[in-house]
Design a protein around this motif. Sequence first.
Motif, mmCIF file in Angstrom:
data_model
loop_
_atom_site.group_PDB
_atom_site.id
_atom_site.type_symbol
_atom_site.label_atom_id
_atom_site.label_comp_id
_atom_site.label_asym_id
_atom_site.label_seq_id
_atom_site.Cartn_x
_atom_site.Cartn_y
_atom_site.Cartn_z
ATOM 1 N N THR A 78 40.496 30.446 40.994
ATOM 2 C CA THR A 78 39.928 31.744 41.407
ATOM 3 C C THR A 78 38.666 32.043 40.613
ATOM 4 O OG1 THR A 78 41.171 31.993 39.103
ATOM 5 C CG2 THR A 78 42.155 33.044 41.635
ATOM 6 N N THR A 130 33.997 32.039 42.626
ATOM 7 C CA THR A 130 33.696 32.637 43.813
ATOM 8 C C THR A 130 32.906 32.423 45.614
ATOM 9 O OG1 THR A 130 31.613 33.629 43.595
ATOM 10 C CG2 THR A 130 33.400 34.376 41.761
ATOM 11 N N ARG A 167 34.033 39.385 48.536
ATOM 12 C CA ARG A 167 35.289 39.762 48.331
ATOM 13 C C ARG A 167 35.991 41.121 48.453
ATOM 14 N NH1 ARG A 167 38.386 34.885 46.722
ATOM 15 N NH2 ARG A 167 37.286 33.370 45.511
ATOM 16 N N THR A 174 39.125 41.518 48.234
ATOM 17 C CA THR A 174 40.623 41.718 47.197
ATOM 18 C C THR A 174 39.760 40.479 45.914
ATOM 19 O OG1 THR A 174 41.180 39.767 48.355
ATOM 20 C CG2 THR A 174 41.967 41.928 48.774
ATOM 21 N N GLN A 193 39.701 38.343 42.561
ATOM 22 C CA GLN A 193 40.738 37.254 42.227
ATOM 23 C C GLN A 193 40.002 37.450 40.703
ATOM 24 O OE1 GLN A 193 40.576 34.270 44.802
ATOM 25 N NE2 GLN A 193 41.656 35.673 46.744
ATOM 26 N N VAL A 195 40.925 41.235 37.423
ATOM 27 C CA VAL A 195 42.103 41.265 38.537
ATOM 28 C C VAL A 195 42.812 42.594 37.397
ATOM 29 C CG1 VAL A 195 42.591 39.018 39.848
ATOM 30 C CG2 VAL A 195 43.886 39.533 37.639
#
Length: 183
Positions: free
Chosen positions: A7, A10, A91, A93, A95, A98
């Motif tokens: 994570t 990116t 993104r 979602t 990561q 978070v």
Amino acid sequence: MTIIEETARTDLGQLRIGLLGPVRAWLDDTEVPVGPPRQQALLAVLATNANQVISRSELIDAIWGTEPPASAVGSVHTYVAGLRRALEPARKTFQVLVSAGSGYSLRVQPEGIDAERFARHRQTARQLLAGGDLEAALAELDLALGCGPARRWAASAVRSPTSSGSGWPSCALTSSRSAPTCC
């Protein structure tokens, strides 16, 4: 590969956070905007506690102290959204930054945070010095100094010496968290 290793990268590149000096962030070699001062403060708190969940109330205390405005919870959400757009622009979602329970976690490798690299090099230098290896300890301290703004400042100072006759630049700190400015 660990979840942090997966994570911390990116879609655009490797994430690095600068806490030694002004709060900054980079994806590979490109600096990304980290927003206004309170958003930078939020990033600093999360990076200082990387890979740990920091509750919204802890973030509010860190940013506003004991008397936060009524809008503090909404502002934290806004700052998180801004940081997510900056740190993970491609993104849908997230990561790296978070949501976790009632808080947030910044997932980044310790090597991605300059203050962590500095602390590691400093500790290694102390161990080498205690073992009597002065040369290796000095080399490790040089690596530690390369972690923050001192390296950038030193390079610019060498390129533009002053006319004071001493050969050393005149310097002043512009704030307690910024690099020296050479005249």
